[in-house]
Scaffold this active site. Structure first.
Site, PDB file in Angstrom:
ATOM      1  CG  LEU A  56      -1.821  -1.217   0.995  1.00  0.00           C
ATOM      2  CD1 LEU A  56      -2.799  -1.254   1.925  1.00  0.00           C
ATOM      3  CD2 LEU A  56      -2.996  -0.838   0.387  1.00  0.00           C
ATOM      4  CE1 TYR A 140      -4.909  -0.384  13.799  1.00  0.00           C
ATOM      5  CE2 TYR A 140      -5.665  -0.898  15.932  1.00  0.00           C
ATOM      6  CZ  TYR A 140      -5.327  -1.489  14.959  1.00  0.00           C
ATOM      7  OH  TYR A 140      -6.753  -2.004  14.021  1.00  0.00           O
TER       8      TYR A 140
HETATM    9  P1  NAI Z   1      -4.107  -9.075  10.001  1.00  0.00           P
HETATM   10  O1  NAI Z   1      -2.832  -8.103  10.264  1.00  0.00           O
HETATM   11  O2  NAI Z   1      -4.134 -10.132  10.171  1.00  0.00           O
HETATM   12  O3  NAI Z   1      -4.630  -8.286   8.374  1.00  0.00           O
HETATM   13  C1  NAI Z   1      -3.681  -6.854   7.808  1.00  0.00           C
HETATM   14  C2  NAI Z   1      -3.456  -7.939   6.404  1.00  0.00           C
HETATM   15  O4  NAI Z   1      -2.689  -6.629   6.383  1.00  0.00           O
HETATM   16  C3  NAI Z   1      -1.477  -8.429   6.953  1.00  0.00           C
HETATM   17  O5  NAI Z   1      -2.190  -9.655   5.933  1.00  0.00           O
HETATM   18  C4  NAI Z   1      -0.895  -7.152   6.626  1.00  0.00           C
HETATM   19  O6  NAI Z   1       0.656  -7.773   5.769  1.00  0.00           O
HETATM   20  C5  NAI Z   1      -1.621  -6.525   5.087  1.00  0.00           C
HETATM   21  N1  NAI Z   1      -0.444  -4.879   5.250  1.00  0.00           N
HETATM   22  C6  NAI Z   1      -0.147  -4.623   5.652  1.00  0.00           C
HETATM   23  N2  NAI Z   1       0.792  -3.694   5.741  1.00  0.00           N
HETATM   24  C7  NAI Z   1       0.356  -3.730   4.441  1.00  0.00           C
HETATM   25  C8  NAI Z   1       0.979  -2.891   3.185  1.00  0.00           C
HETATM   26  N3  NAI Z   1       1.967  -1.961   3.586  1.00  0.00           N
HETATM   27  N4  NAI Z   1       0.559  -3.440   1.830  1.00  0.00           N
HETATM   28  C9  NAI Z   1       0.078  -3.989   1.661  1.00  0.00           C
HETATM   29  N5  NAI Z   1      -0.173  -5.288   2.576  1.00  0.00           N
HETATM   30  C10 NAI Z   1      -0.098  -4.673   4.050  1.00  0.00           C
HETATM   31  O7  NAI Z   1      -5.540  -7.714  10.818  1.00  0.00           O
HETATM   32  P2  NAI Z   1      -6.851  -8.388  10.731  1.00  0.00           P
HETATM   33  O8  NAI Z   1      -7.277  -8.668  12.234  1.00  0.00           O
HETATM   34  O9  NAI Z   1      -7.608  -8.998   9.914  1.00  0.00           O
HETATM   35  O10 NAI Z   1      -7.775  -6.828  10.803  1.00  0.00           O
HETATM   36  C11 NAI Z   1      -8.131  -6.243   9.120  1.00  0.00           C
HETATM   37  C12 NAI Z   1      -7.694  -5.334   9.347  1.00  0.00           C
HETATM   38  O11 NAI Z   1      -9.330  -4.472  10.506  1.00  0.00           O
HETATM   39  C13 NAI Z   1      -6.853  -3.962  10.039  1.00  0.00           C
HETATM   40  O12 NAI Z   1      -7.270  -2.983   9.041  1.00  0.00           O
HETATM   41  C14 NAI Z   1      -7.175  -4.019  11.256  1.00  0.00           C
HETATM   42  O13 NAI Z   1      -6.733  -2.695  11.787  1.00  0.00           O
HETATM   43  C15 NAI Z   1      -8.675  -3.628  11.090  1.00  0.00           C
HETATM   44  N6  NAI Z   1      -9.353  -3.895  12.562  1.00  0.00           N
HETATM   45  C16 NAI Z   1      -9.000  -6.028  13.313  1.00  0.00           C
HETATM   46  C17 NAI Z   1      -9.752  -6.134  14.491  1.00  0.00           C
HETATM   47  C18 NAI Z   1     -10.028  -7.582  15.051  1.00  0.00           C
HETATM   48  O14 NAI Z   1     -10.727  -7.678  16.007  1.00  0.00           O
HETATM   49  N7  NAI Z   1      -9.517  -8.216  14.101  1.00  0.00           N
HETATM   50  C19 NAI Z   1     -10.576  -4.956  15.413  1.00  0.00           C
HETATM   51  C20 NAI Z   1     -10.185  -3.451  14.349  1.00  0.00           C
HETATM   52  C21 NAI Z   1     -10.121  -3.086  13.048  1.00  0.00           C
HETATM   53  C1  15L Z   2      -8.345  -4.261  16.661  1.00  0.00           C
HETATM   54  O1  15L Z   2      -8.185  -2.411  16.640  1.00  0.00           O
HETATM   55  C2  15L Z   2      -6.421  -4.563  16.398  1.00  0.00           C
HETATM   56  O2  15L Z   2      -6.627  -5.037  14.371  1.00  0.00           O
HETATM   57  C3  15L Z   2      -7.280  -6.950  16.298  1.00  0.00           C
HETATM   58  O3  15L Z   2      -6.333  -6.719  16.401  1.00  0.00           O
HETATM   59  C4  15L Z   2      -7.662  -5.986  18.298  1.00  0.00           C
HETATM   60  O4  15L Z   2      -6.577  -5.922  18.886  1.00  0.00           O
HETATM   61  C5  15L Z   2      -8.608  -5.661  18.342  1.00  0.00           C
HETATM   62  O5  15L Z   2      -8.210  -4.404  18.267  1.00  0.00           O
HETATM   63  C6  15L Z   2      -8.984  -5.071  19.624  1.00  0.00           C
HETATM   64  O6  15L Z   2      -9.464  -5.024  19.916  1.00  0.00           O
HETATM   65  O7  15L Z   2      -9.730  -6.442  20.001  1.00  0.00           O
END
Ligand code: NAI
Ligand code: 15L
Length: 270
Positions: A56, A140
């Protein structure tokens, strides 16, 4: 969940991540072609998929990535509290690259993965709605505030619609006591993204992403137009979680604030 094919081509970023893998399957019914992207390994393209690796932070690559898509589900980026540099490159520079590409290619809608950490410094005893001022709990969270504001600007200036999803904790199961309030099941996540893509007019909307948990910190009344009605709940997992996780010490900020352990992370740039 809708099973209508509404889109010619959808772009999903962060497709190699935890939620990206869920959405890679969950978005298929909505689109003829799903373009999946990440900087991490994505595996081979499945039926009706295009695999486009992309960092990105690479402006030219992001502009090519966005060409020809109808809408973007933007889940790529740093997803935890960490040093500023990776957050800067992925969540700030990367998001700016995405919105500029979206503008140049005439894409009309983005679903942006924001986070509950934009309001992590509210107390767990408080209930807030989307009009509560942001209180990010770390770098973050600040980067997600940037995303919410950047998308607001692109709506006011260019009428590009965005739904910002302030996701709670979306994982296969509840891991601790805090998650009894913040849990968003994978099925409810998919439904939330579907509603964000299919609702006819969303303007610039912000919605908290939580299942129908008994303990609620967030009020989504102002996002009723999205029509999100979670079906799952953390409640059936309460007994298991309470037995496995003793309550935190009352003086531990992780048990006081909505952001949990994120509020005590850092400093990272000493
Ligand atoms: P994750 O860390 O498993 O997935 C994020 C993906 O983004 C990874 O595969 C990573 O390789 C990719 N990425 C990071 N930097 C990049 C870059 N510069 N260019 C291209 N790809 C890049 O996180 P998850 O849990 O799947 O979360 C997905 C989204 O949802 C994130 O934006 C996270 O902040 C948001 N989120 C997730 C929560 C959760 O409970 N899982 C809670 C709140 C927000
Ligand atoms: C987030 O924003 C993160 O991406 C996820 O890994 C968890 O930490 C989640 O919040 C949370 O608050 O549990």
């Amino acid at each position: 969940m809708s099973d209508r094919t509404e889109f010619r081509r959808l772009l999903l970023t962060g497709a190699a991540g935890g939620l990206g893998k869920v959405l890679r399957a969950g978005l298929k019914p909505l689109t003829r072609t799903l373009r999946v992207s990440d900087k991490a390994e994505l595996g081979p393209a499945g039926p009706e998929e295009e695999v486009v690796p992309c960092d990105l932070a690479d402006k030219a690559a992001v502009h090519s990535l966005v060409a020809g898509v109808d809408a973007v589900v933007h889940f790529g980026g740093v997803s935890v509290e960490t040093h500023f540099e990776p957050i800067l490159q992925s969540n700030i520079v990367g998001l700016f690259n995405m919105y500029e590409a979206v503008r140049k290619h005439g894409v009309r809608r983005v679903v942006f993965a924001s986070s509950n950490h934009v309001t992590g410094f509210y107390r767990q005893s408080e209930k807030i709605d989307v009009d509560a001022p942001v209180r990010p709990d770390g770098l973050y969270g600040v980067s997600k505030c940037f995303g919410e504001n950047l998308s607001r600007f692109y709506y006011d200036r260019y009428a590009i619609e965005t739904v910002c999803l302030r996701i709670g904790s979306s994982f296969p199961a509840v891991k601790d006591r805090r998650m009894l309030a913040t849990f968003l099941s994978y099925n409810d996540l998919v439904e939330l993204v579907h509603r964000s893509l299919l609702t006819p007019r969303v303007g610039h909307s912000i919605i908290f992403g939580a299942s129908d948990n008994a303990v609620k910190w967030w009020d989504n009344a102002k996002a009723a137009h999205i029509g999100f009605a979670p079906r799952d709940s953390s409640d059936p997992q309460r007994e298991r979680v309470e037995a496995a996780c003793p309550p935190l010490d009352p003086s531990d900020p992780a048990g006081v604030y909505q952001g949990g352990a994120f509020v005590r992370a850092g400093p990272f740039d000493d």
